[in-house]
Design a protein around this motif. Sequence first.
Motif, mmCIF file in Angstrom:
data_model
loop_
_atom_site.group_PDB
_atom_site.id
_atom_site.type_symbol
_atom_site.label_atom_id
_atom_site.label_comp_id
_atom_site.label_asym_id
_atom_site.label_seq_id
_atom_site.Cartn_x
_atom_site.Cartn_y
_atom_site.Cartn_z
ATOM 1 N N ARG A 54 0.833 -1.201 0.000
ATOM 2 C CA ARG A 54 0.000 0.000 0.000
ATOM 3 C C ARG A 54 0.869 1.253 0.000
ATOM 4 O O ARG A 54 2.018 1.243 0.417
ATOM 5 N N THR A 55 0.282 2.358 -0.432
ATOM 6 C CA THR A 55 0.888 3.677 -0.337
ATOM 7 C C THR A 55 0.050 4.496 0.624
ATOM 8 O O THR A 55 -1.166 4.615 0.446
ATOM 9 N N VAL A 56 0.698 5.047 1.669
ATOM 10 C CA VAL A 56 -0.042 5.773 2.691
ATOM 11 C C VAL A 56 0.541 7.171 2.866
ATOM 12 O O VAL A 56 1.736 7.395 2.673
ATOM 13 N N GLU A 57 -0.324 8.105 3.213
ATOM 14 C CA GLU A 57 0.088 9.461 3.566
ATOM 15 C C GLU A 57 -0.157 9.667 5.050
ATOM 16 O O GLU A 57 -1.072 9.072 5.634
ATOM 17 N N VAL A 58 0.660 10.528 5.673
ATOM 18 C CA VAL A 58 0.507 10.749 7.104
ATOM 19 C C VAL A 58 0.861 12.195 7.437
ATOM 20 O O VAL A 58 1.856 12.743 6.972
ATOM 21 N N ILE A 59 -0.010 12.816 8.233
ATOM 22 C CA ILE A 59 0.202 14.147 8.785
ATOM 23 C C ILE A 59 -0.200 14.111 10.252
ATOM 24 O O ILE A 59 -0.732 13.113 10.742
ATOM 25 N N GLY A 60 0.054 15.189 10.951
ATOM 26 C CA GLY A 60 -0.394 15.263 12.331
ATOM 27 C C GLY A 60 -1.907 15.181 12.413
ATOM 28 O O GLY A 60 -2.621 15.656 11.531
ATOM 29 N N GLY A 61 -2.402 14.573 13.473
ATOM 30 C CA GLY A 61 -3.842 14.407 13.602
ATOM 31 C C GLY A 61 -4.246 14.081 15.020
ATOM 32 O O GLY A 61 -3.528 14.408 15.977
ATOM 33 N N ASP A 62 -5.387 13.409 15.161
ATOM 34 C CA ASP A 62 -5.955 13.155 16.485
ATOM 35 C C ASP A 62 -5.985 11.680 16.877
ATOM 36 O O ASP A 62 -6.346 11.351 18.006
ATOM 37 N N THR A 63 -5.629 10.786 15.963
ATOM 38 C CA THR A 63 -5.759 9.356 16.226
ATOM 39 C C THR A 63 -4.427 8.765 16.695
ATOM 40 O O THR A 63 -3.393 8.995 16.051
ATOM 41 N N PRO A 64 -4.419 8.023 17.794
ATOM 42 C CA PRO A 64 -3.183 7.366 18.223
ATOM 43 C C PRO A 64 -2.583 6.533 17.083
ATOM 44 O O PRO A 64 -3.323 5.904 16.314
ATOM 45 N N ILE A 65 -1.275 6.538 16.972
ATOM 46 C CA ILE A 65 -0.615 5.964 15.798
ATOM 47 C C ILE A 65 -0.976 4.513 15.575
ATOM 48 O O ILE A 65 -1.340 4.109 14.453
ATOM 49 N N VAL A 66 -0.886 3.686 16.582
ATOM 50 C CA VAL A 66 -1.194 2.262 16.400
ATOM 51 C C VAL A 66 -2.650 2.086 15.978
ATOM 52 O O VAL A 66 -2.964 1.267 15.108
ATOM 53 N N ASP A 67 -3.555 2.863 16.565
ATOM 54 C CA ASP A 67 -4.971 2.776 16.183
ATOM 55 C C ASP A 67 -5.164 3.185 14.727
ATOM 56 O O ASP A 67 -5.956 2.573 13.996
ATOM 57 N N ALA A 68 -4.456 4.237 14.286
ATOM 58 C CA ALA A 68 -4.586 4.700 12.904
ATOM 59 C C ALA A 68 -4.092 3.655 11.932
ATOM 60 O O ALA A 68 -4.721 3.413 10.888
ATOM 61 N N VAL A 69 -2.968 3.013 12.250
ATOM 62 C CA VAL A 69 -2.422 1.976 11.357
ATOM 63 C C VAL A 69 -3.347 0.764 11.330
ATOM 64 O O VAL A 69 -3.634 0.212 10.266
ATOM 65 N N THR A 70 -3.837 0.362 12.473
ATOM 66 C CA THR A 70 -4.738 -0.800 12.546
ATOM 67 C C THR A 70 -6.029 -0.551 11.778
ATOM 68 O O THR A 70 -6.509 -1.416 11.049
ATOM 69 N N ALA A 71 -6.579 0.658 11.926
ATOM 70 C CA ALA A 71 -7.828 0.990 11.227
ATOM 71 C C ALA A 71 -7.640 0.992 9.727
ATOM 72 O O ALA A 71 -8.496 0.477 8.980
ATOM 73 N N LEU A 72 -6.543 1.564 9.242
ATOM 74 C CA LEU A 72 -6.304 1.572 7.798
ATOM 75 C C LEU A 72 -6.068 0.170 7.282
ATOM 76 O O LEU A 72 -6.534 -0.178 6.187
ATOM 77 N N ALA A 73 -5.363 -0.650 8.031
ATOM 78 C CA ALA A 73 -5.102 -2.022 7.612
ATOM 79 C C ALA A 73 -6.384 -2.840 7.493
ATOM 80 O O ALA A 73 -6.487 -3.760 6.692
ATOM 81 N N ALA A 74 -7.382 -2.486 8.305
ATOM 82 C CA ALA A 74 -8.639 -3.244 8.301
ATOM 83 C C ALA A 74 -9.551 -2.871 7.151
ATOM 84 O O ALA A 74 -10.536 -3.566 6.876
ATOM 85 N N ARG A 75 -9.259 -1.788 6.434
ATOM 86 C CA ARG A 75 -10.120 -1.352 5.335
ATOM 87 C C ARG A 75 -9.867 -2.188 4.094
ATOM 88 O O ARG A 75 -8.730 -2.525 3.800
#
Length: 221
Positions: free
Chosen positions: A200-221
Amino acid sequence: MRVVIAGGHGKIALILEKLLSERGDSIAGLIRNPAQAADLAEAGAEAIVLDLETASVQELAGHLTGADAVVFAAGAGPGSGADRKASVDRDAAVLLADAAEAAGVGRYLLLSAMGDHLRAAPTTFDEGFGAYLRAKAGAEDAVRARSAFRATIVRPGLLGNEPGTGRVDLGERTGTGPIPRADVAAVLLALLDEPRLDGRTVEVIGGDTPIVDAVTALAAR
């Protein structure tokens, strides 16, 4: 896990090396200047002195034997010309891909640059930045085309040196925005632990979601 980082003395690389070593992983950083070895040792990483602009595939592959993953975090730097941006930001990334394939490394993380503007017309940006973006685009194409390993391409927003927040906005498209280098390193760490985002190709900027949660959520899509 055994991880080898190209550009091992970069700001993001040093943070990632420390994160990996603190949890007990085996980590090595590729550097050109032997004087930088002490900084890698302080971060808990083995230093491998090798010039990626002159090394052969076989020479580099010998240092990758037994690695589970490689991370490309090298760069020619903002003061470099177009030729060095091509030889480091593009060609060295391709060299690492060739060597990883030869050494049987299963995963490759490429630290790239953000957005569709990678393929913008050269006149859109000043000459130096346009050369940088074209080099990153070439690296992405070369790495993405491989079938011998699983590659994840990471496009961070505007990098800063402030302390990490541990929270990001992560997705296939995020829009532009700033992000501390410390949070980019933490995202790379989380991606090393999440094989569902391989390819996959992912983009990342500052935000509100804890990092591990953000990675897990994207992986589940």
